[in-house]
Design an enzyme around this catalytic site. Structure first.
Site, short mmCIF file in Angstrom:
data_model
loop_
_atom_site.label_atom_id
_atom_site.label_comp_id
_atom_site.label_asym_id
_atom_site.label_seq_id
_atom_site.Cartn_x
_atom_site.Cartn_y
_atom_site.Cartn_z
CE1 TYR A 146 -3.77 -2.19 5.29
CE2 TYR A 146 -3.06 -0.03 4.48
CZ TYR A 146 -3.54 -1.31 4.24
OH TYR A 146 -3.79 -1.72 2.93
CB SER A 205 -0.88 0.01 1.25
OG SER A 205 -1.53 1.26 1.41
#
Length: 237
Positions: A160, A142
């Site tokens: 995350y 990501s």
């Protein structure tokens, strides 16, 4: 020789679309899900669309026994694994949390799936890839894991972001270790995609989000390894 691919977390979203696109390329796909019911539903959906090169196998990447069981089942059933797409991930950061007040239990739980889960899968299947002299490992990362994003993000999504940065580091280390073995290891940022995780306001379709992971999963021999990609362009870590 029939190629075999395995996509983690592929009962929905980007993972489901990656599995579908690989199957449409006549690759035998192992679709996986923690929940067997969800996996069966996904498999039936593909079957209804006339896609037959898919089987379902239950998998929880955060559970070593589950990973070992799957590894044995894949080797027993197919004798090989050519493509591993580490797609399974969780995003459980609260919107109001930053690095300085993060719940470390949330950090640990996120790393267990997003980093350790992918690492378990690599450890389980790289020996089989080496045995057959071929492998493509795609780690779905990501932009939230890029250092330049974290430098300007204000510390949001700490669990995350750190998990994806760590996944990028694993990608680089494995690529370095496996150079010359015909096992290519790359990371990919699929972009902001309309999924349960990305939300309905995301600008990209799941088809667009899956396209580059599928491209990396089907690279020719001698293709790039140890890089991070967005839309077929190499991006910084």
């Amino acid at each position: 020789m029939q190629q075999v691919a395995l996509v983690t977390g592929s009962n929905r979203g980007i993972g489901f679309e990656i599995a579908k696109q690989l199957a449409l390329k006549k690759i035998q796909v192992v679709l996986t899900s923690r929940n067997p019911t969800n996996g069966d539903v996904a498999l039936r959906k593909l079957t209804r669309d006339g896609i037959k090169k898919v089987v379902f196998m239950q998998l929880d990447v955060s559970n070593q026994v589950s990973v070992d069981g799957l590894s044995n089942e894949v080797e027993k059933t197919f004798g090989r694994l050519d493509i591993l797409v580490n797609n399974a991930a969780i995003l459980i950061d609260r919107d109001d949390v930053v690095a300085s007040n993060a719940d470390l239990e949330i950090i640990k739980a996120t790393l267990e799936t997003n980093l350790i889960g992918a690492w378990r899968m690599c450890k389980a299947f790289i020996p089989l890839m080496k045995k057959n002299g071929y492998g493509r490992i795609v780690n779905v990362s990501s932009g939230a894991g890029q250092f330049e994003y974290m430098a300007t993000s204000g510390g949001y999504w700490p669990a995350y972001s750190v998990s994806k940065t760590s996944l990028n580091a694993l990608t680089v280390m494995l690529a370095s270790e496996l150079r010359g073995t015909n096992i290519l290891v790359n990371a990919v940022c699929p972009g902001w995609v309309r999924t349960d995780m990305g939300g309905s306001n995301a600008p990209r379709s799941v088809e667009e989000g899956a396209a580059i992971p599928v491209w990396l999963a089907t690279l020719p021999d001698g293709g790039p390894t140890g890089h991070n990609y967005y839309d077929k362009k190499q991006i910084s870590w």
